[in-house]
Scaffold this motif. Structure first.
Motif, PDB file in Angstrom:
ATOM      1  N   ARG A  10     -36.090  26.294   0.997  1.00  0.00           N
ATOM      2  CA  ARG A  10     -36.381  24.867   0.938  1.00  0.00           C
ATOM      3  C   ARG A  10     -37.872  24.582   0.998  1.00  0.00           C
ATOM      4  NH1 ARG A  10     -32.002  23.148   5.195  1.00  0.00           N
ATOM      5  NH2 ARG A  10     -32.156  25.345   5.528  1.00  0.00           N
ATOM      6  N   LYS A  11     -38.655  25.558   1.416  1.00  0.00           N
ATOM      7  CA  LYS A  11     -40.104  25.391   1.433  1.00  0.00           C
ATOM      8  C   LYS A  11     -40.754  26.206   0.318  1.00  0.00           C
ATOM      9  CE  LYS A  11     -40.548  24.011   6.201  1.00  0.00           C
ATOM     10  NZ  LYS A  11     -41.220  24.180   7.462  1.00  0.00           N
ATOM     11  N   SER A  12     -39.980  26.477  -0.706  1.00  0.00           N
ATOM     12  CA  SER A  12     -40.477  27.244  -1.845  1.00  0.00           C
ATOM     13  C   SER A  12     -41.600  26.482  -2.531  1.00  0.00           C
ATOM     14  CB  SER A  12     -39.346  27.473  -2.840  1.00  0.00           C
ATOM     15  OG  SER A  12     -39.842  28.056  -4.014  1.00  0.00           O
ATOM     16  N   MET A  13     -42.551  27.213  -3.051  1.00  0.00           N
ATOM     17  CA  MET A  13     -43.674  26.592  -3.737  1.00  0.00           C
ATOM     18  C   MET A  13     -43.558  26.746  -5.241  1.00  0.00           C
ATOM     19  SD  MET A  13     -46.637  27.371  -1.015  1.00  0.00           S
ATOM     20  CE  MET A  13     -45.866  28.212   0.347  1.00  0.00           C
ATOM     21  N   LEU A  14     -42.316  26.915  -5.709  1.00  0.00           N
ATOM     22  CA  LEU A  14     -42.028  26.857  -7.129  1.00  0.00           C
ATOM     23  C   LEU A  14     -40.779  26.008  -7.293  1.00  0.00           C
ATOM     24  CD1 LEU A  14     -39.465  28.939  -7.969  1.00  0.00           C
ATOM     25  CD2 LEU A  14     -41.210  30.600  -7.409  1.00  0.00           C
ATOM     26  N   ALA A  15     -40.574  25.532  -8.486  1.00  0.00           N
ATOM     27  CA  ALA A  15     -39.406  24.686  -8.756  1.00  0.00           C
ATOM     28  C   ALA A  15     -38.738  25.183 -10.027  1.00  0.00           C
ATOM     29  CB  ALA A  15     -39.842  23.228  -8.929  1.00  0.00           C
ATOM     30  N   ILE A  16     -37.472  24.930 -10.137  1.00  0.00           N
ATOM     31  CA  ILE A  16     -36.732  25.286 -11.345  1.00  0.00           C
ATOM     32  C   ILE A  16     -36.289  23.991 -12.007  1.00  0.00           C
ATOM     33  CG2 ILE A  16     -34.746  26.509 -12.307  1.00  0.00           C
ATOM     34  CD1 ILE A  16     -36.789  28.361 -10.946  1.00  0.00           C
ATOM     35  N   GLN A  17     -36.785  23.774 -13.225  1.00  0.00           N
ATOM     36  CA  GLN A  17     -36.345  22.614 -14.000  1.00  0.00           C
ATOM     37  C   GLN A  17     -35.095  23.007 -14.779  1.00  0.00           C
ATOM     38  OE1 GLN A  17     -39.332  21.207 -16.684  1.00  0.00           O
ATOM     39  NE2 GLN A  17     -40.401  20.062 -15.115  1.00  0.00           N
ATOM     40  N   ARG A  18     -34.083  22.178 -14.681  1.00  0.00           N
ATOM     41  CA  ARG A  18     -32.861  22.423 -15.434  1.00  0.00           C
ATOM     42  C   ARG A  18     -32.856  21.459 -16.611  1.00  0.00           C
ATOM     43  NH1 ARG A  18     -32.420  23.587 -10.313  1.00  0.00           N
ATOM     44  NH2 ARG A  18     -31.212  25.392  -9.660  1.00  0.00           N
ATOM     45  N   LYS A  19     -32.716  22.017 -17.805  1.00  0.00           N
ATOM     46  CA  LYS A  19     -32.786  21.202 -19.016  1.00  0.00           C
ATOM     47  C   LYS A  19     -31.572  21.445 -19.897  1.00  0.00           C
ATOM     48  CE  LYS A  19     -37.740  20.740 -19.265  1.00  0.00           C
ATOM     49  NZ  LYS A  19     -38.195  19.486 -19.799  1.00  0.00           N
ATOM     50  N   TRP A  20     -31.390  20.564 -20.810  1.00  0.00           N
ATOM     51  CA  TRP A  20     -30.352  20.656 -21.828  1.00  0.00           C
ATOM     52  C   TRP A  20     -28.995  20.960 -21.202  1.00  0.00           C
ATOM     53  CZ3 TRP A  20     -34.825  23.845 -22.790  1.00  0.00           C
ATOM     54  CH2 TRP A  20     -35.799  23.165 -23.496  1.00  0.00           C
ATOM     55  N   GLU A  21     -28.537  20.009 -20.385  1.00  0.00           N
ATOM     56  CA  GLU A  21     -27.244  20.092 -19.720  1.00  0.00           C
ATOM     57  C   GLU A  21     -27.085  21.410 -18.954  1.00  0.00           C
ATOM     58  OE1 GLU A  21     -24.044  19.032 -22.316  1.00  0.00           O
ATOM     59  OE2 GLU A  21     -25.138  17.316 -23.095  1.00  0.00           O
ATOM     60  N   ASN A  22     -28.164  21.789 -18.281  1.00  0.00           N
ATOM     61  CA  ASN A  22     -28.189  22.984 -17.424  1.00  0.00           C
ATOM     62  C   ASN A  22     -28.109  24.290 -18.217  1.00  0.00           C
ATOM     63  OD1 ASN A  22     -28.698  23.645 -14.800  1.00  0.00           O
ATOM     64  ND2 ASN A  22     -26.553  23.817 -14.216  1.00  0.00           N
ATOM     65  N   MET A  23     -28.455  24.243 -19.504  1.00  0.00           N
ATOM     66  CA  MET A  23     -28.429  25.452 -20.331  1.00  0.00           C
ATOM     67  C   MET A  23     -29.717  26.255 -20.203  1.00  0.00           C
ATOM     68  SD  MET A  23     -25.495  25.574 -21.791  1.00  0.00           S
ATOM     69  CE  MET A  23     -25.684  26.668 -23.168  1.00  0.00           C
TER      70      MET A  23
END
Length: 124
Positions: A10-23
């Motif tokens: 939860r304190k990660s310093m990166l993020a994951i963007q989910r795009k195109w209906e999670n594809m």
């Protein structure tokens, strides 16, 4: 791990963007910008660049928790710690990012920007 002394996603310093209906899952990380808006926005000069490593780092002792750096980061990679109110961001863990080292699937790699092509692919 480096900054908070333990493992906490939860304190990660990166993020994951989910795009195109999670594809597609696209990692977003601090790019250690050449002309960092966060550095320029900080009213107390708590953000600086290490000229040897190129890392843009936040001095948490100097930080006054105003949040301007987070507001001006174009990638949204600066966060305010819920406990202390201080800003934090990826500082590459001193050159050997723990996220890369501990990734259980090997999905994360560290590349120098000179090894990246225009489309974001790693060059051999």
């Amino acid at each position: 791990l480096h900054m908070f002394g333990g493992y906490n996603p939860r304190k990660s310093m990166l993020a994951i963007q989910r795009k195109w209906e999670n594809m597609a899952h696209i990692p977003v990380v601090c790019e250690q910008c050449a002309n960092p808006m966060c550095l320029r926005a900080c009213p107390v000069k708590a953000i600086s660049r290490d000229e040897q490593t190129g890392v843009v780092a936040i001095d948490r002792e100097t930080c006054i928790s105003c949040g301007l750096c987070a507001r001006y980061c174009p990638l949204g990679m600066i966060h305010l710690d819920a406990e202390s109110g201080k800003a934090f961001k990826c500082d590459l863990c001193g050159g050997g990012p723990n996220c890369v080292r501990t990734c259980p699937t090997g999905a994360l790699e560290l590349f120098e920007s000179s090894r990246m092509s225009a489309n974001g692919e790693a060059q051999p």
